[in-house]
Design a protein around this motif. Sequence first.
Motif, PDB file in Angstrom:
ATOM      1  N   TRP A 113      -6.702   5.470  -4.505  1.00 53.20           N
ATOM      2  CA  TRP A 113      -7.220   4.139  -4.831  1.00 53.20           C
ATOM      3  C   TRP A 113      -7.040   3.193  -3.648  1.00 53.20           C
ATOM      4  CZ3 TRP A 113     -10.530   3.344  -8.447  1.00 53.20           C
ATOM      5  CH2 TRP A 113     -10.510   4.066  -9.637  1.00 53.20           C
ATOM      6  N   CYS A 114      -5.934   3.336  -2.904  1.00 54.38           N
ATOM      7  CA  CYS A 114      -5.677   2.385  -1.810  1.00 54.38           C
ATOM      8  C   CYS A 114      -6.328   2.798  -0.490  1.00 54.38           C
ATOM      9  CB  CYS A 114      -4.175   2.163  -1.643  1.00 54.38           C
ATOM     10  SG  CYS A 114      -3.225   3.665  -1.402  1.00 54.38           S
ATOM     11  N   ARG A 115      -7.079   3.894  -0.488  1.00 51.36           N
ATOM     12  CA  ARG A 115      -7.817   4.230   0.729  1.00 51.36           C
ATOM     13  C   ARG A 115      -9.145   3.486   0.678  1.00 51.36           C
ATOM     14  NH1 ARG A 115     -10.153  10.128   1.784  1.00 51.36           N
ATOM     15  NH2 ARG A 115     -12.000   9.149   0.893  1.00 51.36           N
ATOM     16  N   ARG A 127       0.684  10.655  -7.491  1.00 55.16           N
ATOM     17  CA  ARG A 127      -0.498  10.426  -6.675  1.00 55.16           C
ATOM     18  C   ARG A 127      -1.226   9.172  -7.128  1.00 55.16           C
ATOM     19  NH1 ARG A 127      -4.730  14.832  -4.207  1.00 55.16           N
ATOM     20  NH2 ARG A 127      -5.846  13.161  -3.146  1.00 55.16           N
ATOM     21  N   ASP A 128      -1.656   8.348  -6.156  1.00 57.77           N
ATOM     22  CA  ASP A 128      -2.395   7.125  -6.465  1.00 57.77           C
ATOM     23  C   ASP A 128      -3.880   7.472  -6.547  1.00 57.77           C
ATOM     24  OD1 ASP A 128      -3.187   4.572  -6.925  1.00 57.77           O
ATOM     25  OD2 ASP A 128      -2.765   3.807  -4.910  1.00 57.77           O
ATOM     26  N   GLY A 129      -4.260   8.132  -7.630  1.00 57.76           N
ATOM     27  CA  GLY A 129      -5.661   8.511  -7.815  1.00 57.76           C
ATOM     28  C   GLY A 129      -6.017   9.725  -6.970  1.00 57.76           C
ATOM     29  N   CYS A 131       0.850  -1.189   0.000  1.00 57.19           N
ATOM     30  CA  CYS A 131       0.000   0.000   0.000  1.00 57.19           C
ATOM     31  C   CYS A 131       0.885   1.238   0.000  1.00 57.19           C
ATOM     32  CB  CYS A 131      -0.897  -0.009   1.235  1.00 57.19           C
ATOM     33  SG  CYS A 131      -1.853   1.512   1.443  1.00 57.19           S
ATOM     34  N   CYS A 132       0.723   2.082  -1.019  1.00 58.00           N
ATOM     35  CA  CYS A 132       1.616   3.235  -1.138  1.00 58.00           C
ATOM     36  C   CYS A 132       1.268   4.316  -0.118  1.00 58.00           C
ATOM     37  CB  CYS A 132       1.614   3.779  -2.566  1.00 58.00           C
ATOM     38  SG  CYS A 132       0.096   4.629  -3.036  1.00 58.00           S
ATOM     39  N   GLY A 133       0.024   4.333   0.356  1.00 55.54           N
ATOM     40  CA  GLY A 133      -0.379   5.358   1.322  1.00 55.54           C
ATOM     41  C   GLY A 133      -0.924   6.615   0.652  1.00 55.54           C
ATOM     42  N   GLY A 134      -1.121   6.560  -0.661  1.00 50.01           N
ATOM     43  CA  GLY A 134      -1.701   7.701  -1.377  1.00 50.01           C
ATOM     44  C   GLY A 134      -0.775   8.270  -2.431  1.00 50.01           C
ATOM     45  N   ALA A 135       0.533   7.999  -2.314  1.00 48.55           N
ATOM     46  CA  ALA A 135       1.503   8.466  -3.311  1.00 48.55           C
ATOM     47  C   ALA A 135       2.603   7.419  -3.442  1.00 48.55           C
ATOM     48  CB  ALA A 135       2.111   9.800  -2.891  1.00 48.55           C
ATOM     49  N   LEU A 174       3.857  -0.554  -8.433  1.00 52.55           N
ATOM     50  CA  LEU A 174       2.430  -0.817  -8.271  1.00 52.55           C
ATOM     51  C   LEU A 174       2.044  -0.952  -6.804  1.00 52.55           C
ATOM     52  CD1 LEU A 174       0.184  -2.996 -10.435  1.00 52.55           C
ATOM     53  CD2 LEU A 174       0.419  -3.701  -8.054  1.00 52.55           C
ATOM     54  N   CYS A 175       0.925  -0.317  -6.468  1.00 52.99           N
ATOM     55  CA  CYS A 175       0.363  -0.401  -5.122  1.00 52.99           C
ATOM     56  C   CYS A 175      -0.688  -1.511  -5.178  1.00 52.99           C
ATOM     57  CB  CYS A 175      -0.261   0.950  -4.782  1.00 52.99           C
ATOM     58  SG  CYS A 175      -1.360   0.975  -3.362  1.00 52.99           S
ATOM     59  N   GLN A 176      -0.434  -2.629  -4.487  1.00 59.71           N
ATOM     60  CA  GLN A 176      -1.314  -3.793  -4.648  1.00 59.71           C
ATOM     61  C   GLN A 176      -2.758  -3.525  -4.232  1.00 59.71           C
ATOM     62  OE1 GLN A 176       1.208  -6.760  -2.588  1.00 59.71           O
ATOM     63  NE2 GLN A 176       0.698  -8.058  -4.316  1.00 59.71           N
TER      64      GLN A 176
END
Length: 450
Positions: free
Chosen positions: A292-294, A265-267, A241-245, A418-420
Amino acid sequence: MKWNNQEPEIAVGLLRAPDIQVTLHGSYRLNEELLSGRVTFSLDKEHKGAGGLLSYRAGQKTGETALPLTLVPVNYDQEVVEVHQITIGIDFHWQRKEDQRFRGSLRLVEEGGQLRVINVLKLEDYLVSVISSEMKATASAEFLKAHAIMSRSWLLAQLQKAAEGGNAAGAADQDNNPERHIRWYDREDHALFDVCADDHCQRYQGLTRATEPRVEAAVRETSGQVLLYNDRVCDARFSKCCGGATESFEEVWEPIPHPYLGSWRDGGQGDLPNLRKEEQATAWILGQPEAWCRTSDREVLAQVLNDYDQETQDFFRWEVVLSQQELQRLLKEKIGLELGAIQSLRPLKRGGSGRISELEITGTQGRCVVGKELEIRKALSPSHLYSSAFVVEAQPAGAALPEAFRLRGAGWGHGVGLCQIGAAVMGAAGKDHTRILLHYFRGAALKKLY
Ligand SMILES: [Zn+2]
Ligand SMILES: [Zn+2]
């Protein structure tokens, strides 16, 4: 490295032992002979070291042969070789031995006075095996395909790097400055084979573990497809999990920029704030930015977490409190650092995801700068801290000698590539695998190599 439209083979290092027992289910060629059934190989002690000489026994047949030797199946798609007594779970409490079955050839070489068994097989068969033991059948087809293409790219990039003279495995700061403790670790190449069968590379147990039909389909349907950047296969990394970035490659490993492994930024809406700046990193980590990972979608989380019910689900944002005593003990035990009573933990350098790559630790008896992210995570936790993207708060606030340190953080893992969790959410939301991959590996292109 040219692939010539041909599926490559991969050599996987299995066990190492003085003698090896196998059962050949079908016919295998050894030099001019055809063997099948139970065969025992023993290294001839007299000839140890000089390339090695091996004696073997197969039923009534006995023989001697020089090393290295290769047992080749007469029919690749039908024959299976079973290797007996492979130790699994090395250094885990459940360590035990089991028999494992493999497709493809077995190669025996001498290594340190023992026999090393190497399984040589088609790359796609290897991928089906490793991805099956890693991925959940409940994942969306598009997430599975994205994962297959990413794993294939990573693997081919490792083969490419090895062919070009090897991987930089890790480094410490060159100067012997006692006030700097900067380390990073990457996968070290193997000399006699491409990858090992343990977690060091990717856990591989041959055909022994049942393959999951949906996972196998994702590998077969994307066969030969990889991510390319400037005509080179991408060294495609991933974390939980990237944590948002996402974080950039050079903040975590070798200081060589990989443009497709940058920080973005992850979305979510709006530009990524400059998280290298302390003030903006603090607001980001203590906030709940859209990403996306939130997610707290149990079904999606269970696609990525190995033991969903036992693992924490608070990793997008998390919190840990370390007492003064515990912190001193960890620093000493984990990285050999003794600075007296700890007065402060201060981020000196952060990457684009807010992950700290240099942390200044000041105590009553000295100061030291610790990095990179993995070393920080190791130093501040009995196992590993979820990530190095955190904000420190002394308790009580403003104390010259705090009783404890409260760490509030974001994400799980190094955050590069990639953030799984994010990719699983994208897949569940109906995004296709191309969209998922190009969201995380920006500027890369998809191509079928064979
Ligand atoms: Zn390895
Ligand atoms: Zn993410």
